[in-house]
Motif scaffolding. Structure first.
Motif, short mmCIF file in Angstrom:
data_model
loop_
_atom_site.label_atom_id
_atom_site.label_comp_id
_atom_site.label_asym_id
_atom_site.label_seq_id
_atom_site.Cartn_x
_atom_site.Cartn_y
_atom_site.Cartn_z
N TRP A 131 0.83 -1.20 0.00
CA TRP A 131 0.00 0.00 0.00
C TRP A 131 0.87 1.26 0.00
N ALA A 132 0.23 2.39 -0.31
CA ALA A 132 0.89 3.69 -0.26
C ALA A 132 -0.18 4.77 -0.12
N PHE A 133 0.19 5.89 0.49
CA PHE A 133 -0.69 7.06 0.62
C PHE A 133 0.01 8.26 0.00
N ILE A 134 -0.74 9.07 -0.72
CA ILE A 134 -0.26 10.37 -1.19
C ILE A 134 -1.32 11.37 -0.78
N ASP A 142 -12.53 23.64 -3.23
CA ASP A 142 -12.06 22.76 -4.31
C ASP A 142 -12.48 21.32 -4.06
N VAL A 143 -12.40 20.89 -2.80
CA VAL A 143 -12.79 19.52 -2.45
C VAL A 143 -14.29 19.33 -2.68
N ALA A 144 -15.09 20.31 -2.28
CA ALA A 144 -16.54 20.21 -2.47
C ALA A 144 -16.90 20.18 -3.95
N HIS A 145 -16.13 20.90 -4.78
CA HIS A 145 -16.39 20.88 -6.23
C HIS A 145 -15.96 19.55 -6.84
N ARG A 179 -7.68 17.78 4.55
CA ARG A 179 -6.66 16.81 4.14
C ARG A 179 -7.33 15.78 3.22
N VAL A 180 -6.78 15.64 2.03
CA VAL A 180 -7.26 14.66 1.05
C VAL A 180 -6.11 13.70 0.76
N THR A 181 -6.39 12.41 0.85
CA THR A 181 -5.34 11.40 0.69
C THR A 181 -5.78 10.34 -0.31
N GLU A 182 -4.87 9.99 -1.22
CA GLU A 182 -5.09 8.90 -2.15
C GLU A 182 -4.52 7.64 -1.54
N TYR A 183 -5.21 6.54 -1.71
CA TYR A 183 -4.77 5.25 -1.19
C TYR A 183 -4.52 4.33 -2.36
#
Length: 184
Positions: A131-134, A142-145, A179-183
């Protein structure tokens, strides 16, 4: 006894800049890039050449040398540099109207500290990682859009985790960031 001393002039001599620049220049002059070679019984030189051409096209369009140079510079200066192979939606300029294809890009990651890789990976390139997180902070608008169903969590949602005020939402000069994170 605890008397404040006035600041003194200091001479700063950057002794590492020249050797680091030398290493960077050697890396740029080497033109390091992946090469595709046929391997195995069913592989052919023609197929390898076609794949090499496709890869060269991906590198050219996404300006991969910038990502690799940036990651190498961060590696020699900070000890860790990262770039990523990503897929993005191809726009109409690339593919024509009404096409919903994706294209492969090679992107730099500006903040290598925003990447968390599997600590149990044994290979030097983390190819055996599970696994990895970015992640990082993005303005809440921007997140809501980008994520129309986004809903901010309240502090009650985190009470069971033992963290009274998690650093997942910040408020800097009136701009709320999440905070937005990709998994992976």
């Amino acid at each position: 006894g605890n008397i404040a001393l006035p600041p003194r002039p200091m001479l700063k001599i950057p002794t590492l800049d020249q050797p680091l620049q030398l290493v960077e220049n050697q890396q740029k002059a080497a033109h390091l890039e992946p090469q595709i070679h046929p391997e195995g019984e069913d592989a052919s030189d023609k197929t390898a050449d076609v794949l090499q051409s496709l890869y060269r096209d991906i590198e050219t369009k996404s300006r991969a040398s910038i990502a690799r140079d940036w990651a190498f510079r961060r590696k020699i200066r900070c000890g860790r540099g990262i770039w990523r192979v990503n897929k993005v939606w191809a726009d109409e300029v690339d593919q024509g109207p009404g096409v919903f294809d994706q294209k492969i890009t090679i992107d730099r990651i500006l903040n290598q500290a925003s990447v968390t890789l599997d600590p149990n990976a044994q290979q030097p390139d983390w190819s055996d990682g599970k696994w990895a997180f970015i992640g990082g902070f993005k303005p809440e608008d921007d997140v809501a859009h980008q994520y129309p169903t986004y809903e901010a969590a309240s502090s009650e949602d985190w009470s069971g985790l033992g963290d009274d005020q998690p650093l997942w939402i910040t408020d800097d000069a009136g701009v709320k960031s999440v905070r937005v994170t990709e998994y992976f």
